[in-house]
Structure formats: structure tokens, C-alpha cells
Design an enzyme around this catalytic site. Structure first.
Site, mmCIF file in Angstrom:
data_model
loop_
_atom_site.group_PDB
_atom_site.id
_atom_site.type_symbol
_atom_site.label_atom_id
_atom_site.label_comp_id
_atom_site.label_asym_id
_atom_site.label_seq_id
_atom_site.Cartn_x
_atom_site.Cartn_y
_atom_site.Cartn_z
ATOM 1 N N GLU A 203 -19.691 -54.429 52.046
ATOM 2 C CA GLU A 203 -19.252 -55.416 53.026
ATOM 3 C C GLU A 203 -17.871 -55.930 52.613
ATOM 4 O O GLU A 203 -17.665 -56.222 51.451
ATOM 5 C CB GLU A 203 -20.223 -56.599 53.100
ATOM 6 C CG GLU A 203 -19.867 -57.530 54.243
ATOM 7 C CD GLU A 203 -20.837 -58.709 54.405
ATOM 8 O OE1 GLU A 203 -21.739 -58.873 53.574
ATOM 9 O OE2 GLU A 203 -20.647 -59.457 55.367
ATOM 10 N N GLU B 134 -26.429 -58.746 50.261
ATOM 11 C CA GLU B 134 -27.781 -58.553 50.787
ATOM 12 C C GLU B 134 -28.141 -57.112 51.137
ATOM 13 O O GLU B 134 -28.984 -56.885 52.007
ATOM 14 C CB GLU B 134 -27.932 -59.425 52.040
ATOM 15 C CG GLU B 134 -27.118 -58.954 53.277
ATOM 16 C CD GLU B 134 -25.761 -59.632 53.440
ATOM 17 O OE1 GLU B 134 -25.215 -60.145 52.449
ATOM 18 O OE2 GLU B 134 -25.240 -59.622 54.570
ATOM 19 N N GLU C 284 -29.716 -64.468 50.066
ATOM 20 C CA GLU C 284 -29.658 -63.004 50.197
ATOM 21 C C GLU C 284 -30.981 -62.465 50.727
ATOM 22 O O GLU C 284 -31.008 -61.554 51.551
ATOM 23 C CB GLU C 284 -29.298 -62.340 48.867
ATOM 24 C CG GLU C 284 -27.997 -62.833 48.235
ATOM 25 C CD GLU C 284 -26.804 -62.864 49.171
ATOM 26 O OE1 GLU C 284 -26.730 -62.030 50.079
ATOM 27 O OE2 GLU C 284 -25.939 -63.750 48.982
HETATM 28 N N1 TRP Z 1 -22.640 -61.063 52.627
HETATM 29 C C1 TRP Z 1 -22.430 -61.746 51.374
HETATM 30 C C2 TRP Z 1 -23.202 -63.045 51.474
HETATM 31 O O1 TRP Z 1 -22.747 -64.022 51.942
HETATM 32 C C3 TRP Z 1 -20.996 -62.034 51.092
HETATM 33 C C4 TRP Z 1 -20.254 -60.995 50.345
HETATM 34 C C5 TRP Z 1 -20.746 -60.207 49.392
HETATM 35 C C6 TRP Z 1 -18.878 -60.679 50.446
HETATM 36 N N2 TRP Z 1 -19.755 -59.409 48.915
HETATM 37 C C7 TRP Z 1 -18.614 -59.678 49.535
HETATM 38 C C8 TRP Z 1 -17.840 -61.146 51.220
HETATM 39 C C9 TRP Z 1 -17.338 -59.140 49.382
HETATM 40 C C10 TRP Z 1 -16.558 -60.608 51.077
HETATM 41 C C11 TRP Z 1 -16.310 -59.606 50.158
HETATM 42 O O2 TRP Z 1 -24.325 -63.106 51.163
HETATM 43 ZN ZN ZN Z 2 -24.583 -64.336 53.349
#
Ligand code: TRP
Ligand code: ZN
Length: 883
Positions: free
Chosen positions: A128, A271, A305
Site C-alpha cells: 500500500e 493490514e 489492523e
Molecule cells: N493501511 C495502513 C493502516 O493505516 C497504513 C500504511 C501501512 C501505510 N503502510 C503504509 C501508509 C505505507 C502509507 C505508506 O493501517
Molecule cells: Zn488503517
């Protein structure tokens, strides 16, 4: 392996340009061969055109070395495709075909920590938002969902654990000490949820029985030697699973749930389906290594998560403009969880403090954006407190408007209607409307309009008719690209108190009488009249912080004291204390600016004395009541920030409180010292420790050698036992130029030098020091043997703390703090642009500073603009902040 730099002007992506994907992917088989020199990735997929007239297939790819492409088993010739630094276009493709692509990547050279990279000896992915394109050529967008199988081949001894999403379906041995495994994920998912981990771990195993009786295997993987630090996280997984079943009827859907803790990680955690990857910071804990705050964070992040499995994974985002669909909703869910397993009032104070200290400044600055933005250059810049925390507040507004029963019905409909889909925020709101029968048209503005609304409230009491009228007027300042704002739908939870502190029964024209009303603001001006009000009441407004707004009401001091003592809403007791203290501090700031002597009103210290003597009070709430509004929050209330005045006033008040209440603080300190068994993390112990340590912070302000000895003694005795007490003492000492400070820092380092995660606390406490030589110290620490610019936690601890939590020293009048940060960011940008951009925030808010500081800050931003090869991440933030 750097990220594509900003060549000329990077492109802006617009929500209005969204177009559905041109291809569907039936399934994707991945094969990874991990070796020391390089990783070979073979992907095989089945594609179908959505529309037969589509000609070419355009895949994203970045930092990949293309080895071969085959379509329907035939190797493609160079004239059958086009390759650029970011795209692979397969020309004139048939309607249905299979595609096999082989690429090579070098995870060991990946300092961006996006895609497949190395953390120590471990291979790990972070996809992500757009990291999957750094693993293979693909339709890297969240609305392309497919079935994954993942085969991993690696050395058996170096990489005994080979993990990916879903279930392990096959494994075997190969020649040359190699082995392989194959994972299959039964759920379709977007590629940002793909994960792979290969390494040598210790494994904490447990299980969970779901409400329907299924047995789920729970695995937490960590580096060797850390198994005993995973129990808090494991308990949190089980609590979160139970909570989601009880509160949302959501059960876990795979047979195994895995968490891997990683030392080098850009964010808190991720997640990925069935295989969450965590920053070690949010997993590892035992009483001598983690503070109570760390324990709470671990519970919250683990829950966050886990909750994504339904809000994010089973139902995902159509495009990245919808990021808050999963993040705002999941933060709302983790906040509700944390409130349920701790204390509702205290948790709310904590959440609102965070919102006000981070999101409000963002919403008032050059990077203000709607919770659903309409454009971006670099999506990783949009993992903001607005998307997350304000997004969560909007969900809470919807819950408040619908009530808990209808809100739950809306969630149920959302889950059944959209399971397995990639959807929009609009889809979510519509599910809420359809399930509740309520019209949320105006509520949608919360997603579209940036900026924090301001509601001014005035009151009028007519003794003759016994009517009490509140007039509420809303407005919102312009934000970039949004000069005019429409009025919003704002729920204002309200109660009225009489002068004995009793709640009054509320009688208005709409609805049944009750002790609390939710006033619904829809127009610019709203008037509400309460009938049969026996005396002029004291209003308790915006209870439990029912909307993310600023509220103004001209309370008298007596009214505030009454609310602090008697409000039945814990949040508003604290809020009243903050208004009281803030008013006092702002007056002192003005006095200081006029170069007149500061004077401490006795009434305020007497109020705090009476609170300290109230033995019924929840200790965490009392700790919050004894804590002054932050420098950032005070700065928010000034047209031009005056850093020195803010500090002079705040330190003056703190010192006066400490002097006047020395005996009370000392008694409080002694009453709350915890015994041997008290080191354990329980709510009662947390409360005691917190209150004791608030008392200690005040006591350490007094120039008394005996108290400083007390501080150092707490440090020494707690060092082998309890990190909360260790850090509280160290924090208190860190602002004092005394030998105990240096001694404690040295003792801390000696004790924990082999534990990088704990050394982060040592870096942070020094970066936050108010002593005048903090900047040279921070500079010196960037060359310390324990510092590593490639490790995000180190950067956050040292540089992040200095820039974002040390207002006094960062904003030194000569600009030395700005110069240091600017230089550091440019150095880091070449290695990890995502983390570099996160460090830039304090420099972007230059408009709020005086003209001399503003010019010095701008100068740093302009240097960045002139530097060739800066990342898109930095480019976007700098241009927006200079605009
Ligand atoms: N989806 C993740 C969360 O909020 C956020 C996240 C994980 C993220 N790794 C990242 C955002 C790298 C930007 C870059 O739980
Ligand atoms: Zn999140």
C-alpha cells in the site's frame, strides 16, 4: 534503487477522471525465487477485456528489470510491447489471454521500504498504496481484485519461514539446501493487500474460537529473542476478534491469522490479508521495555489492523480518493474498541487532543484537503490525519445523527451489500441512508469541504417566561481551492446544569424531554429554545465532542468551575478545564508580549488544589485535568504564533502551580507509588502511575536538589522494572541542566544499547529537551553509532520529535532549526521519499509564524525546489505550501 524523481512537473491525478479498469484478472499466480544477489518474480495471470474495443494493456511497473513476457505461452518480441520507466504496454491484445511476466528486483537495494525490501536479514513487502508495481508489472489500482497463489523458493536455513496471504497449501524440498512453499488466498483482493515475508523467526502461537465455533490459528512472528514481548499483542488480537463479533457481528474468515513484527517499516502497521505486518514498535512490549502509552497503542493498532479485515479488505476502496472509506471507518472502530476496553471519557480526551494538535493545524494550513480529496500528485502524501482522524469523526457524526441502533443497521447493510467489492464513500453513506431512512445529503459536505467549522454560541435567559434560548452560528474559513463554504450538518450534544451542578430536564418543541439533546445545526444560524427552565442554566455544549469543530461560548469563570466539578460528561469536565487554562494562558501571553510582569491568579491554583484533593476522581481524568493545553493548541489560537511568549506563559504557570501545590503533589506522588506487582499493565496501575508522574513533572520544575534526587531515584529504581516510570523521570530530568540528567541518559544508554527499539526513546527524549543546546545535540546524535537514517523509527524518534514536538527549539529565531531540518530532508529524500515527506510538515506551516521566521522557513522550501531530482512526494508538499 530510487523512486522516479520529479522530472519537470509531476502529473496531478483527479477524482473526476476516474475510469473503470479496462481488464479483469481472473487469477494471479506469483512465484518468487529469493537469492542473495536478486529476486526473480514470475507472474502468470489470466486477463479479459471489459470492453472489446480496448486495444492495449497498460501495466504499471517501477524499478523492475524485465526479463521476459509471454502471451498464451509465446514469448513476446520487442515490437509487441512498449516499455518506459513506469509502464509496460502490451500492444493489440486479444479479448482473453494469459500473460507470464518475469522480472528481477533487488530488495537489498530498496531503501524506499515500498515493494519488496530487506529489513536486516528478513525479506518483507509493503504494497500500500502503490508498492506492488515495484514487485511486478500489474494493474496497480485497488479496484482490480483477483485470486492469488504465491509460491516462494528460498534457502532452507536462512529463510525457514516463508509466508504469504491465505492458507499454506503445499510445500517441498529442493536441491542446494532450498525449499519452497505455496500459499493460496481464497478471497479476491487488490494488490495493495498482497504480502510476502521470508526469514528466521520465533513464533508465538495461540488460537481463537469464533462465535460460530471455528478454530482460528493465531501466529505472531518476531526476531529471535523477543517472544516474551508478544503477549500484549496476542491478547489484543483475541480481544479485537471478540469485540468485532459482539459489536458488528463480524467473524474472522481465514483459518489462520498471522502478524509479523519488522524493525524497518515506514508506517505503524499494514493490514495485508491474513498476514498483517507491523512495525516492531506496535508489537513488542514488556513492563521494563514499554510504557503504559505503548501498551495502549499496541492494543489500538493491533485492533485497527484486525478490523481492516472487514473495513478495508472484504470491502475495499474503488480508488485512492476513497482512502478514508477504510481508514476513517477503521479508526472510528479502533477508537470505539479502545474506549470499551479502557475508559470512555479518558479515551475521548485522548482522541480529541490528537485531533486538535494535529488535524486542526493541518486543516488550517496550506495542505488542508477534504476527507475525500479531489486531486493528488503522490498518494502516499494523503495518509494524513485528516483522512484518518477527521474521517473517523465524520463516522461518529453519522452515528450520533442516526443513533447506535440505526447506525449498526447501516453497517450491516454496508457489509452485506458490498462484500467483495471495491466501493466509494458515497456507497457507504448511501447504505447508511437506506438502512436508516435518514437523509444525509448535507452530511456529505463533511467529506467535500476542508477546514474546521467554527460555531459561536450565545445564550439568552428570560426569567419571566422561564425560557432559555441558545443561538448557534456556524462558519468556516477558506481553505486552498475552497474560498466559500456551505453550512454543514453539525450535531451539538447539549445538557444544562443549574447552579448546584444538577442536570436539568430539557424541554424543547421537538421530541420528548430528556437530560441531553442533540441540537441539529443545518443553517448558518440555529436557534433553540428550552422551556420551563427554572433559573439561568450553565450549558454543557458539544458533549463527548460530538463534531470536529471549534466551539465558542463566553463562559464565566464560575461556570467553568461548576462544569469541571459537576458535568456528568467526563470529556466536558476536561474541556471546561482546558477552556479555563487556555483563557488564562492567552491572557498571560498578551501580557508577556506587552512586556508587563506576569501574575498568577490564585483562583486557578486553588481549583487545581481542590481537584487534587478529590479522591473520587478517576486518576487518568485527574491527570488530564492537571495538564495544561499544549503549545500547539495555544498557537492555534493566535493570529501570529509567538513561540517565546507561549513558552514564557506556559512555563510561568507550570512553575507557579508547582510552587503553590508542592505539598499536594508530593503527597500525591507518595500515595501513588506502585509496588513490585504494580509494574503490570492494568487500568488501575496505569492511572496511579500517570497521576504520580504528572506530580513528578511538576515537582521537577522546582529548583530543589532533594526533588531532583527523587527524580533520579525513580529513574534508577524503575530502570530494570518499569519503562513508564523510567521515561517519566527521564523526561522530567531532560529539561534540566544538572548532572543527574547526563547520568540518567548515560545509564539508560548503557542498559539498552543493544535494543534499537528502546534506544528510540532515548533519541526522542533528547530531541524534545527544552535546553538551549538541543539542536547541536540533535545534530550530534545524527552521527551517533545507534542512529541510522535508513531506519524510519530512528528518523521519527530524533528528527520527527525535534521538528514536531519541540516548538521552542525547532523555531529558534535564527532559523538554525529550519536549516538543519531542510538539509536532513534532502539527504533522506534520496533514500526514502515517503519518510522524508513526513518530516517536512513543520516547515510547510510557515504562514502562521512571524515574518522573519516565515522567511527563513520559506528559504528552506525554496532550496528544495531548486534541488534537482527531488521526489514527487517532496515536490507536492513544497509547491502546495508555497502556493
Ligand atoms: N493501511 C495502513 C493502516 O493505516 C497504513 C500504511 C501501512 C501505510 N503502510 C503504509 C501508509 C505505507 C502509507 C505508506 O493501517
Ligand atoms: Zn488503517
Amino acid at each position: 534503487m530510487t523512486k522516479t524523481p520529479a522530472q519537470n512537473t509531476p502529473a496531478t491525478i483527479y477524482l473526476k477522471d476516474y475510469a473503470r479498469p479496462e481488464f479483469t484478472i481472473e487469477k494471479l499466480d506469483l512465484e518468487f525465487e529469493l537469492t542473495a544477489a536478486m529476486t526473480t518474480v514470475k507472474s502468470t495471470m489470466e486477463l479479459h477485456k471489459v470492453d472489446a474495443t480496448t486495444q492495449h494493456l497498460v501495466l504499471q511497473g517501477e524499478a523492475l528489470e524485465l526479463i521476459s513476457i509471454s502471451m498464451n505461452k509465446n514469448i513476446l518480441l520487442p515490437e509487441q510491447y512498449r516499455l518506459t520507466a513506469t509502464q509496460l504496454t502490451i500492444l493489440a491484445v486479444p479479448e482473453t489471454f494469459s500473460l507470464e511476466i518475469i522480472v528481477q528486483i533487488k530488495p537489498q537495494e530498496n531503501t524506499q521500504l515500498s515493494g519488496l525490501y530487506r529489513s536486516g536479514a528478513t525479506f518483507v513487502t509493503q504494497c500500500e498504496a502503490e508498492g506492488f508495481r515495484r514487485i511486478t508489472y500489474f494493474l496497480d489500482r485497488p479496484d482490480v481484485l483477483t485470486h492469488y497463489t504465491t509460491k516462494i523458493i528460498a534457502d532452507r536455513h536462512q529463510y525457514p519461514h516463508l509466508l504469504s496471504n491465505g492458507n499454506l497449501v503445499a510445500k517441498g524440498e529442493l536441491e542446494n539446501q532450498r525449499h519452497w512453499v505455496k500459499w493460496e488466498d481464497p478471497f479476491r483482493k487488490p494488490c495493495y493487500l498482497f504480502a510476502l515475508v521470508a526469514g528466521q523467526f520465533e513464533l508465538l502461537e495461540d488460537y481463537f474460537i469464533t462465535q460460530s465455533g471455528r478454530r482460528i490459528l493465531l501466529h505472531i512472528y518476531t526476531e529471535k529473542g523477543y517472544l516474551d514481548q508478544c503477549h500484549c499483542a496476542m491478547q489484543a488480537v483475541k480481544k479485537a476478534m471478540t469485540w468485532d463479533e459482539e459489536n458488528y457481528g463480524r467473524e474472522y474468515d481465514l483459518d489462520i491469522f498471522m502478524i509479523v513484527a519488522i524493525s524497518d517499516f515506514n508506517s505503524g502497521a499494514m493490514e495485508n490479508k491474513g498476514l498483517n505486518i507491523f512495525n516492531t514498535k506496535y508489537i513488542l512490549a514488556k513492563p521494563d521495555t514499554a510504557t503504559d502509552e505503548d501498551y495502549i497503542y499496541i492494543q489500538t493498532v493491533v485492533a485497527h489492523e484486525y478490523f481492516h479485515n472487514w473495513t478495508g479488505n472484504r470491502i475495499t476502496c474503488r480508488d485512492w480518493f476513497q482512502l478514508s472509506l477504510k481508514e476513517g471507518l477503521t479508526v472510528f472502530r479502533d477508537q470505539s474498541f479502545t474506549a470499551d476496553v479502557t475508559d470512555h471519557g479518558v479515551a475521548r480526551i485522548y482522541d480529541v487532543n490528537k485531533l486538535r494538535n494535529r488535524q486542526f493545524p493541518e486543516d488550517a494550513g496550506p495542505l488542508a484537503h477534504p476527507v475525500r480529496p479531489d486531486s493528488y500528485i503522490e498518494i502516499s502524501n494523503f495518509y494524513t490525519t485528516t483522512i484518518y482522524e477527521k474521517g473517523a469523526e465524520i463516522i461518529r457524526v453519522i452515528q450520533t445523527l442516526l443513533g447506535k441502533v440505526l447506525f449498526r443497521r447501516g453497517m450491516d447493510l454496508y457489509f452485506t451489500r458490498h462484500d467483495g467489492q471495491a466501493v466509494t464513500i458515497e456507497d457507504f453513506v448511501r447504505a447508511m441512508e437506506d438502512a436508516s431512512g435518514m437523509n444525509l445529503t448535507q452530511c456529505r459536505l463533511w467529506y467535500e469541504q476542508a477546514g474546521t467549522p467554527l460555531v459561536k454560541v450565545t445564550a439568552d435567559y428570560d426569567a419571566a417566561t422561564k425560557r432559555y434560548t441558545l443561538t448557534l452560528e456556524q462558519g468556516c474559513l477558506p481553505t486552498p481551492g475552497q474560498p466559500y463554504k456551505k453550512p454543514m450538518h453539525i450535531p451539538v450534544r447539549t445538557a444544562l446544569f443549574d447552579h448546584q451542578g444538577q442536570t436539568l430536564l430539557l424541554d424543547t418543541d421537538d421530541g420528548r424531554p430528556g437530560l441531553e439533546k442533540i441540537l441539529q445545526l443545518k443553517e448558518i444560524t440555529t436557534t433553540v429554545t428550552f422551556k420551563n427552565v427554572p433559573e439561568r442554566p450553565i450549558p454543557s455544549l458539544l458533549r463527548h465532542f460530538s463534531a470536529p469543530i471549534k466551539l465558542q461560548f463566553d463562559y464565566s469563570e464560575e461556570e467553568l468551575v461548576l462544569l469541571i466539578k459537576h458535568d456528568t460528561d467526563a470529556f466536558n469536565r476536561w474541556e471546561a478545564s482546558q477552556i479555563y487554562a487556555q483563557r488564562l494562558l492567552l491572557e498571560l501571553i498578551a501580557t508577556y508580549q506587552q512586556k508587563r510582569p506576569l501574575q498568577m491568579p490564585e483562583k486557578f491554583t486553588e481549583l487545581l488544589r481542590s481537584l487534587l484533593n478529590d479522591k473520587q476522581l478517576n486518576k487518568q481524568l485527574l491527570s488530564a485535568l492537571l495538564t495544561l493545553p499544549s503549545e500547539i493548541y495555544l498557537a492555534e489560537h493566535m493570529a501570529v504564533v509567538d513561540v517565546e511568549a507561549i513558552f514564557a506563559a506556559r512555563e510561568f504557570v507550570k512553575l507557579n502551580i508547582a510552587t503553590a501545590l508542592r505539598a499536594e503533589f508530593f503527597a500525591t506522588y507518595q500515595e501513588n507509588v506502585t509496588t513490585e506487582t504494580g509494574i503490570i499493565f492494568t487500568l488501575a496501575n496505569v492511572g496511579k502511575r500517570q497521576l504520580k508522574n504528572v506530580a513528578l513533572q511538576y515537582l521537577l520544575l522546582l529548583p530543589d536538589p532533594a526533588l531532583r534526587k527523587l527524580g533520579h531515584q525513580q529513574f534508577v529504581t524503575s530502570l530494570p522494572l518499569n519503562m513508564t516510570d523510567t521515561m517519566a523521570a527521564l523526561r522530567g530530568l531532560s529539561h534540566l541542566a544538572i548532572p543527574e540528567r547526563e547520568l540518567a541518559l548515560e545509564q539508560f544508554y548503557t542498559r539498552w544499547r543493544h535494543e534499537p527499539l528502546i534506544i528510540d526513546k532515548w533519541f526522542a527524549v533528547q530531541a524534545a529537551s527544552l535546553l538551549p543546546d538541543t539542536l547541536p545535540q540533535v545534530e550530534r546524535l545524527t552521527h551517533h553509532e545507534a542512529f541510522d537514517i535508513k531506519n524510519p523509527n530512528k528518523v521519527y524518534a530524533l528528527i520527527g520529535t525535534f521538528g514536531q514536538q519541540n516548538m521552542l527549539r525547532f523555531h529558534a529565531a535564527d532559523g538554525a532549526g529550519y536549516h538543519f531540518l531542510g538539509k536532513f530532508i534532502l539527504q533522506l529524500d534520496k533514500l526514502n521519499s515517503n519518510v522524508a515527506a513526513r518530516m517536512l510538515k513543520p516547515l510547510t506551516e510557515w504562514r502562521r509564524q512571524d515574518s522573519s521566521r516565515a522567511a527563513l522557513m520559506c528559504a528552506q522550501l525554496e532550496i528544495m525546489m531548486r534541488t534537482p531530482g527531488i521526489s514527487n512526494d517532496i515536490y507536492e508538499l513544497v509547491t502546495k505550501s508555497l502556493a
